[in-house]
Design a protein around this motif. Structure first.
Motif, mmCIF file in Angstrom:
data_model
loop_
_atom_site.group_PDB
_atom_site.id
_atom_site.type_symbol
_atom_site.label_atom_id
_atom_site.label_comp_id
_atom_site.label_asym_id
_atom_site.label_seq_id
_atom_site.Cartn_x
_atom_site.Cartn_y
_atom_site.Cartn_z
ATOM 1 N N SER A 1 57.569 48.415 114.825
ATOM 2 C CA SER A 1 57.977 49.507 115.730
ATOM 3 C C SER A 1 58.028 50.780 114.735
ATOM 4 C CB SER A 1 59.288 49.221 116.362
ATOM 5 O OG SER A 1 60.001 49.320 115.465
ATOM 6 N N GLN A 2 57.823 50.448 113.523
ATOM 7 C CA GLN A 2 58.075 51.699 112.361
ATOM 8 C C GLN A 2 56.820 52.527 112.447
ATOM 9 O OE1 GLN A 2 61.427 51.874 111.222
ATOM 10 N NE2 GLN A 2 61.366 50.371 112.694
ATOM 11 N N ALA A 3 55.769 52.051 113.140
ATOM 12 C CA ALA A 3 54.623 53.120 113.098
ATOM 13 C C ALA A 3 54.875 54.421 113.612
ATOM 14 C CB ALA A 3 53.626 52.428 113.909
ATOM 15 N N GLY A 4 54.405 55.605 112.781
ATOM 16 C CA GLY A 4 54.780 56.922 113.342
ATOM 17 C C GLY A 4 56.024 57.690 112.664
ATOM 18 N N LEU A 5 56.688 56.867 111.918
ATOM 19 C CA LEU A 5 58.013 57.199 111.345
ATOM 20 C C LEU A 5 57.770 57.737 109.809
ATOM 21 C CD1 LEU A 5 60.966 55.015 112.789
ATOM 22 C CD2 LEU A 5 59.893 57.093 113.545
ATOM 23 N N SER A 6 56.523 57.613 109.320
ATOM 24 C CA SER A 6 56.321 57.728 107.928
ATOM 25 C C SER A 6 56.598 59.117 107.564
ATOM 26 C CB SER A 6 54.919 57.611 107.588
ATOM 27 O OG SER A 6 53.914 58.224 107.980
ATOM 28 N N LYS A 7 56.543 60.326 108.381
ATOM 29 C CA LYS A 7 56.636 61.677 108.241
ATOM 30 C C LYS A 7 58.201 62.101 108.040
ATOM 31 C CE LYS A 7 56.369 63.294 112.836
ATOM 32 N NZ LYS A 7 55.651 64.017 113.882
ATOM 33 N N TYR A 8 58.885 61.155 108.419
ATOM 34 C CA TYR A 8 60.434 61.572 108.216
ATOM 35 C C TYR A 8 61.232 60.769 106.878
ATOM 36 C CZ TYR A 8 59.835 62.676 112.989
ATOM 37 O OH TYR A 8 59.474 63.326 114.171
ATOM 38 N N ALA A 9 60.212 59.845 106.104
ATOM 39 C CA ALA A 9 60.753 59.531 104.869
ATOM 40 C C ALA A 9 60.297 60.206 103.833
ATOM 41 C CB ALA A 9 60.357 58.116 104.669
ATOM 42 N N ALA A 10 61.124 60.360 102.623
ATOM 43 C CA ALA A 10 60.802 60.996 101.527
ATOM 44 C C ALA A 10 61.814 60.576 100.345
ATOM 45 C CB ALA A 10 61.010 62.595 101.529
ATOM 46 N N PRO A 11 61.436 61.011 98.961
ATOM 47 C CA PRO A 11 62.395 60.523 98.247
ATOM 48 C C PRO A 11 63.903 60.849 98.413
ATOM 49 C CG PRO A 11 60.661 61.127 97.106
ATOM 50 C CD PRO A 11 60.366 61.489 98.488
ATOM 51 N N GLY A 12 64.973 60.101 98.432
ATOM 52 C CA GLY A 12 66.297 60.281 98.672
ATOM 53 C C GLY A 12 66.497 60.350 100.114
ATOM 54 N N HIS A 13 65.400 59.940 101.061
ATOM 55 C CA HIS A 13 65.880 59.906 102.464
ATOM 56 C C HIS A 13 64.894 58.993 103.083
ATOM 57 C CE1 HIS A 13 68.099 63.585 101.918
ATOM 58 N NE2 HIS A 13 66.899 64.063 101.280
ATOM 59 N N TRP A 14 65.354 57.590 103.337
ATOM 60 C CA TRP A 14 64.591 56.484 103.994
ATOM 61 C C TRP A 14 64.837 56.025 105.203
ATOM 62 C CZ3 TRP A 14 60.946 56.647 100.173
ATOM 63 C CH2 TRP A 14 61.467 56.985 98.949
ATOM 64 N N ASN A 15 63.631 55.526 105.817
ATOM 65 C CA ASN A 15 63.928 54.723 107.089
ATOM 66 C C ASN A 15 64.367 53.373 106.470
ATOM 67 O OD1 ASN A 15 63.323 56.861 109.034
ATOM 68 N ND2 ASN A 15 60.909 56.776 108.277
ATOM 69 N N ASP A 16 65.232 52.668 107.166
ATOM 70 C CA ASP A 16 65.753 51.537 106.933
ATOM 71 C C ASP A 16 65.644 50.546 108.359
ATOM 72 O OD1 ASP A 16 67.122 49.164 106.471
ATOM 73 O OD2 ASP A 16 69.041 50.142 106.244
ATOM 74 N N PRO A 17 64.654 49.851 108.125
ATOM 75 C CA PRO A 17 64.659 48.795 109.301
ATOM 76 C C PRO A 17 65.477 47.726 109.246
ATOM 77 C CG PRO A 17 62.792 48.416 107.947
ATOM 78 C CD PRO A 17 63.662 49.450 107.419
ATOM 79 N N THR B 1 83.872 62.802 95.676
ATOM 80 C CA THR B 1 84.273 61.780 94.634
ATOM 81 C C THR B 1 83.362 62.351 93.130
ATOM 82 O OG1 THR B 1 82.178 60.609 95.186
ATOM 83 C CG2 THR B 1 84.449 60.361 96.356
ATOM 84 N N HIS B 2 82.587 63.132 93.321
ATOM 85 C CA HIS B 2 81.821 63.443 92.111
ATOM 86 C C HIS B 2 81.142 62.235 91.451
ATOM 87 C CE1 HIS B 2 83.329 67.552 92.281
ATOM 88 N NE2 HIS B 2 84.487 66.994 92.358
ATOM 89 N N ARG B 3 80.539 61.173 92.265
ATOM 90 C CA ARG B 3 80.179 59.969 91.858
ATOM 91 C C ARG B 3 78.897 59.821 92.418
ATOM 92 N NH1 ARG B 3 84.197 55.439 93.465
ATOM 93 N NH2 ARG B 3 82.644 54.088 92.476
ATOM 94 N N PRO B 4 77.855 59.057 91.863
ATOM 95 C CA PRO B 4 76.562 59.108 92.540
ATOM 96 C C PRO B 4 76.871 57.796 93.709
ATOM 97 C CG PRO B 4 76.620 58.205 90.431
ATOM 98 C CD PRO B 4 77.995 58.879 90.408
ATOM 99 N N ILE B 5 76.621 58.205 94.875
ATOM 100 C CA ILE B 5 76.925 57.347 95.991
ATOM 101 C C ILE B 5 75.750 57.322 97.024
ATOM 102 C CG2 ILE B 5 78.424 56.537 97.887
ATOM 103 C CD1 ILE B 5 80.720 57.570 96.392
ATOM 104 N N VAL B 6 75.204 56.159 97.105
ATOM 105 C CA VAL B 6 74.181 56.073 98.376
ATOM 106 C C VAL B 6 74.700 56.099 99.590
ATOM 107 C CG1 VAL B 6 72.222 54.626 99.266
ATOM 108 C CG2 VAL B 6 72.375 55.054 96.774
#
Length: 244
Positions: free
Chosen positions: A83-99, A36-41
């Motif tokens: 329950s999100q304890a321990g998941l911090s290493k999988y998050a980074a700018p552009g890639h987020w854990n969503d509870p 689509t060449h559009r910014p989409i989350v």
């Protein structure tokens, strides 16, 4: 959303092939969005199945649900949030854990419980999606959802998800690194009664002294040394920003 794909996945002969089919479907959608060449989350909603936080970025996900649905009650909200304890290493700018979304203002939790909800999601660098009727917010709801200092913790430019530092029975201390060497800490009381909670400053990266600000009272606490003790209400939180 995974819902319409699940009947097809169930036809696969093994969990491994079901996972592969799911990943291929998400990657196909990712490629379609790129065209689509559009910014989409791109949000992956499959309720945390198969450790999605480990492979979500590989299929183009910007965020992914880590659990089933949240509800407007303390038991379910706290079950999901803590329950999100321990998941911090999988998050980074552009890639987020969503509870899942925020339930603040929907009427079935106390003010202290809603502050816990908002504080914990901010420490988690979680997407802050208001799940209430924005046209009917009272002043208390606005003060929670629109607390700029707490939102700033969630949106800090480092993009670091916080994690649990200590848990003693029903009392937990969480910390989120912030830009400029600052830290956000939250003292959570999961019990039914108010209780004093003490944080040792060295355990959150300040072995000497630190300047502290209470983010719910909007009040500078001055210089702290060695430790800090706060009386935390039942199901409540005290949230501080610590800096040199």
């Amino acid at each position: 959303d995974l819902c319409s794909l699940q009947p097809i996945m169930k036809k696969e002969p093994s969990p491994e092939k079901q996972l592969l089919l799911m990943q291929q479907a998400y990657e196909k959608m990712h490629q379609a969005l790129l065209k689509t060449h559009r910014p989409i989350v791109y949000s992956l909603c499959q309720y945390g199945k198969d450790d999605v936080w480990k492979w979500g970025p590989k299929v183009g996900g910007n965020l992914w649900r880590t659990t089933g649905d949240v509800s407007d009650n303390y038991a379910r909200m706290s079950e999901i949030g803590f329950s999100q304890a321990g998941l911090s290493k999988y998050a980074a700018p552009g890639h987020w854990n969503d509870p899942d979304m925020l339930e603040v203002g929907n009427g079935h939790m106390s003010v202290d419980e809603y502050r816990t909800h908002m504080s914990l999601w901010a420490i988690l660098a979680a997407p802050l999606l208001a799940g209430n009727d924005l046209s009917k917010m009272d002043d208390t709801t606005k003060s929670i959802l629109m607390n700029k200092e707490v939102i700033a913790v969630d949106q800090d430019r480092m993009g670091k998800q916080g994690d649990r530092v200590n848990a003693t029975g029903e009392f937990e201390i969480w910390m989120k690194p912030l830009s400029g060497g600052a830290k956000a800490i939250a003292l959570f009381n999961r019990s039914e009664h108010a209780h004093d909670i003490t944080v040792q400053l060295a355990s959150v990266g300040f072995p000497g002294s630190t300047h502290a600000r209470d983010l719910w009272l909007h009040k500078d606490l001055g210089i702290l040394r060695s430790s800090y003790t706060a009386t935390v209400p039942a199901h409540g939180v005290v949230m501080l920003r610590l800096s040199k």
